[in-house]
Design a protein around this motif. Structure first.
Motif, mmCIF file in Angstrom:
data_model
loop_
_atom_site.group_PDB
_atom_site.id
_atom_site.type_symbol
_atom_site.label_atom_id
_atom_site.label_comp_id
_atom_site.label_asym_id
_atom_site.label_seq_id
_atom_site.Cartn_x
_atom_site.Cartn_y
_atom_site.Cartn_z
ATOM 1 N N THR A 76 0.845 -1.195 0.000
ATOM 2 C CA THR A 76 0.000 0.000 0.000
ATOM 3 C C THR A 76 0.883 1.249 0.000
ATOM 4 O OG1 THR A 76 -1.811 1.082 1.174
ATOM 5 C CG2 THR A 76 -0.166 -0.002 2.515
ATOM 6 N N PRO A 77 0.479 2.321 -0.684
ATOM 7 C CA PRO A 77 1.387 3.444 -0.913
ATOM 8 C C PRO A 77 1.676 4.344 0.272
ATOM 9 C CG PRO A 77 -0.749 3.893 -1.885
ATOM 10 C CD PRO A 77 -0.775 2.473 -1.425
ATOM 11 N N SER A 78 0.851 4.338 1.300
ATOM 12 C CA SER A 78 1.105 5.250 2.425
ATOM 13 C C SER A 78 1.187 4.497 3.745
ATOM 14 C CB SER A 78 0.002 6.313 2.521
ATOM 15 O OG SER A 78 -1.206 5.753 3.008
ATOM 16 N N THR A 129 4.609 -0.592 3.059
ATOM 17 C CA THR A 129 4.807 0.336 1.947
ATOM 18 C C THR A 129 5.842 -0.269 0.996
ATOM 19 O OG1 THR A 129 6.354 1.515 3.404
ATOM 20 C CG2 THR A 129 4.146 2.447 3.161
ATOM 21 N N PRO A 130 5.755 0.045 -0.297
ATOM 22 C CA PRO A 130 6.635 -0.615 -1.279
ATOM 23 C C PRO A 130 8.129 -0.510 -0.973
ATOM 24 C CG PRO A 130 4.878 0.564 -2.396
ATOM 25 C CD PRO A 130 4.781 0.941 -0.952
ATOM 26 N N THR A 158 -0.453 4.517 -5.793
ATOM 27 C CA THR A 158 0.885 3.924 -5.914
ATOM 28 C C THR A 158 1.584 4.469 -7.157
ATOM 29 O OG1 THR A 158 0.171 1.883 -4.824
ATOM 30 C CG2 THR A 158 2.136 1.738 -6.206
ATOM 31 N N MET A 161 2.413 8.315 -6.745
ATOM 32 C CA MET A 161 3.512 8.603 -5.818
ATOM 33 C C MET A 161 4.848 8.040 -6.308
ATOM 34 S SD MET A 161 1.512 8.089 -2.181
ATOM 35 C CE MET A 161 2.847 8.701 -1.145
ATOM 36 N N PHE A 163 5.766 4.867 -6.990
ATOM 37 C CA PHE A 163 6.195 3.601 -6.405
ATOM 38 C C PHE A 163 6.061 2.416 -7.351
ATOM 39 C CE2 PHE A 163 4.852 5.449 -2.077
ATOM 40 C CZ PHE A 163 6.146 5.880 -1.817
ATOM 41 N N VAL A 167 7.141 -1.599 -6.872
ATOM 42 C CA VAL A 167 6.117 -2.641 -6.843
ATOM 43 C C VAL A 167 6.399 -3.677 -7.936
ATOM 44 C CG1 VAL A 167 3.652 -3.110 -7.181
ATOM 45 C CG2 VAL A 167 4.360 -1.150 -5.821
ATOM 46 N N SER A 184 -8.396 -0.262 -6.454
ATOM 47 C CA SER A 184 -8.141 1.146 -6.730
ATOM 48 C C SER A 184 -9.455 1.895 -6.926
ATOM 49 C CB SER A 184 -7.280 1.277 -7.992
ATOM 50 O OG SER A 184 -6.832 2.598 -8.152
#
Length: 446
Positions: A76-78, A129-130, A158, A161, A163, A167, A184
């Motif tokens: 997950t991005p955050s 986070t990635p 993702t 930002m 990432f 990923v 998403s």
């Protein structure tokens, strides 16, 4: 009507669902759970707040074994969203035997401590986070060779930002036969090559809201009239008795300005944005959850990863640059069928942004503040139609109006009104003549 009891989840999950008062699946959960049980790769497009997290957690956790190896990997991005998923996972694991574990791996935490923890044993569920996940996978601390289910949550964020490359590296290390789930709010075109590269005949699921703004949310629009928005926000917070107010701004700078202004007015206010340390953000979130704050100021980081319960009011101090975020922001209130109020403030010159939101199918109720009360306001269309009509006046007539106003001779208002009416009459005559000419030309051509 479908019930969670119909899914044949194990006793531990059923007990946990009862404790958190989950009885009926949301539309996205109903659409997705059966597909995950069939081990299908899926791409799920659904709005924030639709129940995506439990849609992938429940069937995936139901398939876990007691083997001490990573079976479910969630990227997950955050950090905030990672913690939110971790807490949801722990609420379900609560009734599992002790040998079932979930670990969280995010930046800002002690990496060496995480490595030592992994040396002791591997969890069945890894959430992170990635960047941090890749650090631990690349140095062989986190073992992912037996992962059975892989979730990429908030995939569009993702991508936004930056990432996606990381990923990509993580995905390349996973078993070929693992089940992959991508969730998403939107599926950007730039994401498609990645999906095509790693997914096997994915089933696409799109859950559309019948109404973009839920019926239980009052969606208000307030014109600032050029006033300081911070002052308006203070008034909104002190009118009536809001339970919990979440104010959104576009930048950390604006969040800090609103935060300092409201504190100066004596309000106890929290702020959440990317400029704070992970420890500060985590502490603030705990304090908000414990109802130590009634007012929270945040950037859009909060809209895409923080689930604050009991938000009665959302205030858009600024209109987001990415209009998708407008829906994410407003979606923070009116949760669990409770009523909510969303208030959007806009300045002179921002009418085009409001037009763009309305073009998405979102309607507003115009409001204003008068004598310390929120009252109905003039319809935005009426105000700007009047302005447009004034702008359409003949240049000579505009000059005449200005001249007459300056001279202020007796009866000048009547003269102006008469001149405007005459101008409109002439314009109507011209329009009628043009229409008749078009009709004659059409008959002649036919």
């Amino acid at each position: 009507m479908t019930k969670f009891s119909q899914y044949n989840f194990n006793d531990a999950i059923n007990k946990s669902l009862k404790e958190i008062h989950f009885e009926e699946p949301t539309p996205v959960q109903e659409a997705v759970i059966s597909l995950i049980n069939k081990k299908k790769d899926i791409i799920v497009q659904s709005e924030t707040g639709s129940g995506k997290t439990h849609a992938f957690l429940l069937p995936s956790m139901n398939a876990l074994t007691s083997d001490q190896e990573v079976q479910l990997l969630i990227a997950t991005p955050s950090r905030e969203l990672a913690y939110q998923i971790y807490e949801d996972t722990q609420a379900i694991l609560k009734n599992y035997p002790e040998e079932y574990n979930a670990f969280i791996f995010v930046g800002g935490a002690d990496r060496d401590r995480q490595r030592r923890k992994l040396e002791a044993h591997q969890p069945q569920i890894a959430i992170g986070t990635p960047g941090r996940l890749w650090d631990l996978i690349s140095d062989n601390s986190l073992h992912v060779e037996n992962v059975q289910r892989y979730v990429i949550d908030e995939a569009d964020m993702t991508l936004d930002m930056g990432f996606l490359d990381v990923v990509d590296k993580i995905t390349d290390k996973l078993p070929e036969d693992r089940e992959m789930m991508v969730f998403s709010a939107t599926i950007p075109q730039k994401l498609e090559p990645f999906l095509k590269k790693y997914m096997h005949g994915p089933q696409r699921v799109e859950i559309k809201n019948n109404s973009i703004i839920p019926k239980n949310v009052d969606n208000w629009l307030m014109f600032s009239h050029g006033r300081d928005k911070k002052e308006i926000i203070y008034q909104l917070m002190t009118i009536g008795e809001p339970y919990l107010v979440l104010v959104f701004a576009n930048t950390k700078k604006t969040v800090d300005e609103i935060y300092q202004y409201l504190r100066g007015k004596g309000l106890k206010v929290a702020r959440i944005h990317g400029g704070l340390t992970p420890r500060e953000r985590k502490r603030t979130m705990k304090q908000v959850e414990n109802m130590e704050y009634q007012f929270v100021i945040a950037t859009d980081l909060a809209a895409r990863g923080i689930d604050i319960n009991g938000v009665s009011h959302v205030i858009n101090a600024e209109i987001p640059d990415d209009l998708d975020f407008f829906v994410h922001r407003v979606g923070r209130t009116g949760r669990n069928k409770m009523s909510g109020i969303a208030i959007t403030l806009y300045d002179p010159g921002e009418e085009n942004k409001i037009d763009a939101i309305e073009h998405m199918g979102i309607s507003f109720e115009p409001k204003d503040i008068k004598n310390g009360e929120i009252v109905e306001a003039v319809e935005r269309d009426r105000r700007f139609t009047r302005k447009a009509n004034q702008e359409k006046l003949d240049t000579k007539l505009v000059g005449y109006v200005k001249k007459q106003k300056t001279k202020r001779k007796p009866g000048y208002k009547k003269k102006i009104k008469k001149a405007i009416n005459e101008e409109h009459r002439q314009q109507r005559k011209i329009k009628i003549r043009q229409e008749r000419k078009k009709q004659r030309d059409a008959r002649r051509n036919s």
